[in-house]
Design an enzyme around this catalytic site. Structure first.
Site, PDB file in Angstrom:
ATOM      1  CE  LYS A   1      -7.425  -0.810   6.111  1.00 33.55           C
ATOM      2  NZ  LYS A   1      -8.314  -0.222   5.107  1.00 33.55           N
TER       3      LYS A   1
ATOM      4  CB  CYS B   1      -3.602   3.241  -1.739  1.00 39.24           C
ATOM      5  SG  CYS B   1      -4.760   4.578  -1.429  1.00 39.24           S
TER       6      CYS B   1
ATOM      7  CG  HIS C   1      -1.950   0.969   1.329  1.00 41.65           C
ATOM      8  ND1 HIS C   1      -1.729   2.301   1.557  1.00 41.65           N
ATOM      9  CD2 HIS C   1      -3.295   0.820   1.192  1.00 41.65           C
ATOM     10  CE1 HIS C   1      -2.898   2.939   1.566  1.00 41.65           C
ATOM     11  NE2 HIS C   1      -3.863   2.063   1.350  1.00 41.65           N
TER      12      HIS C   1
ATOM     13  CG  ASP D   1       0.565  -2.339   6.018  1.00 45.78           C
ATOM     14  OD1 ASP D   1      -0.333  -2.359   6.883  1.00 45.78           O
ATOM     15  OD2 ASP D   1       0.429  -1.801   4.904  1.00 45.78           O
TER      16      ASP D   1
ATOM     17  CD  GLN E   1      -6.916  -4.736   3.981  1.00 49.16           C
ATOM     18  OE1 GLN E   1      -7.773  -5.540   4.325  1.00 49.16           O
ATOM     19  NE2 GLN E   1      -7.217  -3.520   3.546  1.00 49.16           N
TER      20      GLN E   1
END
Lengths: 412, 116
Positions: free
Chosen positions: A221, A367, A118, A195, A198
């Protein structure tokens, strides 16, 4: 896992959109919010809307207790060694920027990242490299979003100081082999920034087991409120990092000595939490962590994989649909990126399904422009992304496929 | 913000008023929208979409996105390359009745209200 009962917790799922029951397949962008999270935040605003950690009165005490408990809940959710390793941020993007800006990296060393990141996972480190004249090397993901582990072995060398890697891709859904990457990186003396924006909402995440050095999470999220994120960092690293913002709440004392202002800063987490914090958001984040854990992250992962299998199978049967990302559901989060050849842009798919079927999904380049360019897809054409979460059911997927059938017929 | 129509635009309109045409009708509609926007505070991306649609009787979504990247719109059209914000703005305009869209071959075709 009783999905019908879980759906009762999400009031928005009762909405009728354009004559159809809402089908929400955009959780990879924004998850829906359960009553438990809404109630926790409402309780803060209604019962003890005070400053935590500073006001010496009953409401302040209640706010302090709830705020502190929220940090512990998040720490438990990702299994940190201590709650103080969790820093409240605005979102995963801020968490990533905090590390990129403040972690100490040797002069002339190298940062490694990938084409699948991302923009929030790559750009802070691109800019850090530019700022300090560091080297930066990009590992190219395969077209299906997986990596060749040999690429990691050859690119990460003893001059590499930090790796920024997306644990679960927001466009292909592929899960990176994090344990292997961490092992290679640590073997060569490099830090790993994972990261987890997600990954954390959809899989059990154990930062100690993975041994990542930093992890970035977006609470919106994972059934929590917007504007709240978490940075996990190993305590020793957090202590050694430069400060990101300074000001109120970051200091133990600020003395005035010989005409000079001399600050003495607090240790983490306060070191990184300048100014009045988003107490309601943090409390909502804690409630979200509680809620997901009450259902069980393994259960959620299994449920999503079942839906994902059904969705992939159904999509493959459609003409004019191209699927991106691996179809190995064991290394995939519950999302599918795809293109429909009968329309000129992915935005038209999202618009049509919303207008005609009350189905919400994402369109665009998500993104992740470098991956789209790598795949020869102009960002303006983009891809669509359908993502599932704990509240989705088989009917949602069936409605989505029916909508796609109609769209293809109408646009051919 | 675009604000009110410029003096030049109004003068052009006055000249065209003496010889009504399809483009005159479109421009009249566009200017009425510009006046409307002053009251409602349309976003820059919404203004961008309106200005682009003034060019044509109708445009596909992809054509709007292509036009938005042209240099003459750079001062007004500010979105990432994915065009998400443009299309979100166009949808809002459609919901407000300022433009219309119709789904067919190739996807959505967008029209300025007043254009055929």
């Amino acid at each position: 896992m009783d999905v019908a009962r879980i759906r009762e917790d999400f009031p928005v799922l009762k909405r009728i959109i354009n004559g159809h029951p809402l089908v929400y397949l955009d959780s990879a962008c924004m998850s829906l919010k359960p009553l438990q999270v809404i109630a926790a935040m409402r309780e803060y605003y209604e019962q003890y809307p005070a400053c935590a950690g500073r006001s010496i009165h009953k409401l302040g005490e209640e706010a302090s207790n709830a705020y502190s408990a929220a940090r512990s809940k998040i720490a438990d959710f990702i299994n940190t060694a201590e709650p103080e390793e969790c820093i409240w941020t605005r979102n995963a993007t801020e968490s990533l920027n905090m590390v990129a800006s403040s972690v100490k990296l040797p002069k002339g060393s190298k940062i490694v990242t990938t084409t699948l990141e991302h923009h929030s996972g790559s750009l802070p480190f691109v800019e850090r490299a530019r700022r300090d004249n560091l080297k930066i090397e990009i590992i190219e993901a395969k077209d299906d979003g997986t990596f060749d582990i040999e690429d990691w072995k050859s690119v990460i060398d003893t001059n590499t100081s930090l790796i920024s890697v997306v644990h679960s891709s927001n466009v292909t859904g592929t899960v990176a082999p994090m344990k292997e990457i961490v092992e290679i990186a640590h073997d060569r003396g490099a830090l790993v920034m994972s990261d987890d924006a997600q990954y954390a909402p959809h899989h059990p995440l154990d930062v100690q087991d993975l041994d990542v050095d930093f992890s970035a999470i977006s609470v919106h999220k994972m059934c929590g409120p917007t504007g709240v994120g978490v940075l996990y960092g190993k305590m020793g690293l957090l202590k050694s990092m430069d400060m990101f913002l300074v000001g109120g709440d970051t200091v133990a004392d600020v003395r005035y000595v010989d005409g000079k202002i001399v600050p003495e800063y607090l240790p983490p987490p306060e070191k990184f939490e300048a100014g009045l914090q988003n107490y309601a958001g943090a409390i909502g984040a804690g409630a979200a962590a509680d809620y997901l854990q009450s259902i069980g992250m393994h259960n959620i992962e299994l449920h999503e994989r079942n839906l994902l299998s059904f969705m992939l199978k159904s999509l493959k049967e459609l003409d004019n649909v191209t699927i991106f990302g691996t179809d190995d559901i064991h290394i995939k989060t519950g999302l599918v990126a795809f293109m429909v050849s009968t329309v000129n842009t992915a935005h038209d798919v999202a618009g049509y399904l919303s207008d005609s079927y009350g189905i919400m999904l994402r369109s665009g380049a998500h993104c992740t422009h470098p991956y789209h360019y790598q795949m020869g897809i102009p960002p303006s054409k983009g891809t669509n992304r359908a993502s599932v979460y704990l509240y989705n059911n088989r009917k949602d997927v069936e409605a989505f496929i029916e909508g796609l059938h109609a769209l293809i017929e109408a646009s051919s | 913000m675009l604000g009110q129509p410029s003096l030049d635009e109004i003068n052009d309109l006055n000249v065209e008023r003496s010889k009504p045409s399809k483009s005159y009708t479109q421009k009249l509609s566009y200017l009425s929208i510009l006046r409307h926007e002053t009251m409602s505070g349309l976003s820059r991306n919404a203004q961008c979409v309106l200005r682009i649609l003034e060019l044509s009787e109708s445009m596909l979504t992809s054509e709007i996105l292509e036009a938005a990247r042209q240099p003459e719109y750079v001062d007004l059209c500010a979105d990432c390359a994915g065009g998400d914000a443009f299309i979100a703005a166009a949808s809002q305009l459609a919901n407000q009745g300022l433009i219309t869209k119709k789904f067919g071959k190739g996807g959505y075709r967008w029209h300025l209200v007043g254009a055929k």
